[in-house]
Design a protein around this motif. Structure first.
Motif, short mmCIF file in Angstrom:
data_model
loop_
_atom_site.label_atom_id
_atom_site.label_comp_id
_atom_site.label_asym_id
_atom_site.label_seq_id
_atom_site.Cartn_x
_atom_site.Cartn_y
_atom_site.Cartn_z
N ARG A 143 18.19 -55.08 53.81
CA ARG A 143 19.55 -54.56 53.97
C ARG A 143 20.12 -55.03 55.31
NH1 ARG A 143 21.07 -50.84 50.19
NH2 ARG A 143 19.43 -49.74 49.05
N GLY A 144 21.43 -55.10 55.39
CA GLY A 144 22.11 -55.50 56.61
C GLY A 144 23.58 -55.16 56.52
N PRO A 145 24.40 -55.70 57.44
CA PRO A 145 25.84 -55.39 57.43
C PRO A 145 26.52 -55.71 56.11
CG PRO A 145 25.21 -56.50 59.46
CD PRO A 145 24.02 -56.56 58.57
N VAL A 236 25.68 -60.22 68.13
CA VAL A 236 26.03 -60.88 66.88
C VAL A 236 25.27 -60.31 65.69
CG1 VAL A 236 26.12 -63.11 65.70
CG2 VAL A 236 26.56 -62.97 68.16
N ASN A 237 23.99 -60.00 65.87
CA ASN A 237 23.15 -59.56 64.76
C ASN A 237 22.48 -58.22 65.07
OD1 ASN A 237 23.16 -61.96 62.85
ND2 ASN A 237 22.51 -62.96 64.74
N GLU A 238 22.09 -57.52 64.03
CA GLU A 238 21.32 -56.30 64.21
C GLU A 238 19.90 -56.66 64.61
OE1 GLU A 238 21.57 -53.70 60.90
OE2 GLU A 238 23.69 -53.24 61.25
N LEU A 239 19.23 -55.68 65.24
CA LEU A 239 17.94 -55.96 65.87
C LEU A 239 16.87 -56.47 64.90
CD1 LEU A 239 16.08 -55.88 68.31
CD2 LEU A 239 15.64 -53.47 67.83
N ILE A 271 23.06 -66.83 57.33
CA ILE A 271 21.76 -67.31 56.87
C ILE A 271 20.99 -66.08 56.40
CG2 ILE A 271 19.70 -68.65 57.42
CD1 ILE A 271 21.21 -69.75 59.85
N GLY A 272 21.09 -65.78 55.13
CA GLY A 272 20.45 -64.57 54.62
C GLY A 272 21.06 -63.33 55.24
N ASP A 273 20.31 -62.64 56.12
CA ASP A 273 20.75 -61.39 56.70
C ASP A 273 21.29 -61.53 58.12
OD1 ASP A 273 19.77 -60.10 54.38
OD2 ASP A 273 17.75 -60.21 55.19
N ALA A 311 20.00 -61.90 74.49
CA ALA A 311 20.90 -60.88 75.03
C ALA A 311 21.99 -60.52 74.03
CB ALA A 311 21.53 -61.36 76.34
N ARG A 312 22.48 -61.51 73.27
CA ARG A 312 23.51 -61.25 72.27
C ARG A 312 22.95 -61.30 70.86
NH1 ARG A 312 28.09 -64.72 71.80
NH2 ARG A 312 29.06 -62.91 70.83
#
Length: 372
Positions: A143-145, A236-239, A271-273, A311-312
């Protein structure tokens, strides 16, 4: 890859399996994977689906075999212009047939429509293992955004998403017309959008009773808009998806991506998640003036991981032709760890470690120094 009848039915995401661990799809790899899967599941029905661009991305030496496979219905491709590309076609077939899917994709954009993806045995992954061959294991979609957005959209009344764009266009047209169609300071043919804007303005100047009325809720920006571009201080992305991606994709790894958004100096892809960035300098040599000249939004592209910025939680990628520009020794991104990527969640911005400065070149010894 001939189909066999049986109780089990499996739909193979051919484009995904053919590109596993590669920069470009291989029909030979797809054949080997399907053959191994049939050996593991004797008597099952196998449907192999590839996207519309598959035949143009494989090696030219495999084109004749690919055309023969399509002609014999061993390979199935979605009709031209299909919404959702090959993923939607794969899911639709599996949904109608009650089949399981062989793919390493999580299909996040469709979690709201196909919740059965989370049922036991409905999603299977596969990878070629050196000296062993193809190994297949049950998977659970990540799962993701995009997954959460898909579930939220699915909970809305039927047809809401389909009508949103047409309603927005009509409202904009009415607003423009009412702004120019005035007589004696009064507006004729005022749209509901314009009236809501005036009402909102009056609330700021009226009593608290009027100000307590509900404010209109802004609509989410459509995919591909510039508002989808992360701010400079935004992660930009979740952890967890970011850490999982870093673990399985070292710098130089080939990945399959979908172009999502243009920016002034490149383009964002999914790219996927996770999301990644392709700067103009890593698209071509010389660098193009705009990403639009190289890729189109919604297009499937093959890229190479170029660097990471913990960092991002950002990922930079390059076009395969520019892979030679990637030099691990010049990569200023520190080693990615859970501690580095999690610092920002604890209230502070993660800061990359400073690179050791190069030792200054020793100055030539003077004649006086030599005598001493």
């Amino acid at each position: 890859m001939a189909k066999t009848s049986g109780a089990g039915h499996f739909v193979v995401d051919g484009s995904n399996i053919a590109t596993e661990g590669r920069s470009l799809p291989s029909l030979q790899q797809l054949n080997e994977a399907v053959t191994a899967f049939m050996d593991d599941h004797p008597g099952s029905t196998i449907t192999v689906v590839v996207d519309a661009t598959f035949g143009h991305r494989i090696d030219k030496s495999e084109t004749a075999e690919f055309d023969e496979g399509v002609a014999n219905n061993e390979l199935v491709a979605p009709p031209a212009g299909a919404v959702g590309r090959g993923d939607a076609f794969v899911l639709n077939i599996a949904h109608k047939a009650g089949a399981s899917i062989l793919s390493n994709d999580s299909f996040q954009e469709f979690h709201g429509d196909y919740d059965w993806l989370f049922d036991d045995g409905r999603l299977i992954g596969g990878k070629p293992v050196p000296h062993v061959g193809w190994v297949f294991v049950p998977r659970v979609p990540v799962r993701g955004p995009k997954s959460r957005q898909s579930v939220r959209d699915a909970s809305k009344p039927a047809g809401t998403r389909a009508r949103r764009s047409s309603k927005t266009t009509a409202s904009d047209a009415e607003s423009k017309k009412s702004a120019t169609d005035k007589s004696g300071g009064r507006t004729r043919g005022r749209s509901s959008t314009a009236k809501n804007a005036d009402e909102t303005s009056r609330r700021g100047r009226t009593s608290s009773v009027e100000a307590s009325q509900p404010m209109p809720v802004p609509k989410a920006p459509p995919p591909g808009s510039r508002s989808n571009i992360p701010a400079s201080d935004e992660q930009v992305n979740e952890l967890m998806p970011f850490l999982d991606f870093v673990e399985h994709h070292p710098v130089g790894t080939s990945v399959n991506a979908i172009v999502d958004t243009y920016s002034s100096h490149g383009a964002y892809v999914t790219i996927g998640d996770v999301r990644a960035y392709v700067p103009l300098r890593l698209m071509a040599d010389p660098a193009p003036r705009s990403a639009r000249l190289v890729m189109k939004v919604g297009e499937a592209v093959t890229l190479v991981v170029a660097s990471y910025a913990p960092a991002r939680r950002s990922i930079d990628c390059a076009m395969p032709a520019m892979a030679g520009r990637i030099d691990a020794s010049d990569d200023e991104s520190p080693a990615v760890s859970r501690e580095t990527a999690t610092v920002a969640d604890d209230g502070g911005a993660a800061r990359p470690k400073k690179r050791a400065t190069r030792a200054k070149k020793a100055a030539p010894r003077t004649a006086a120094a030599k005598k001493a």
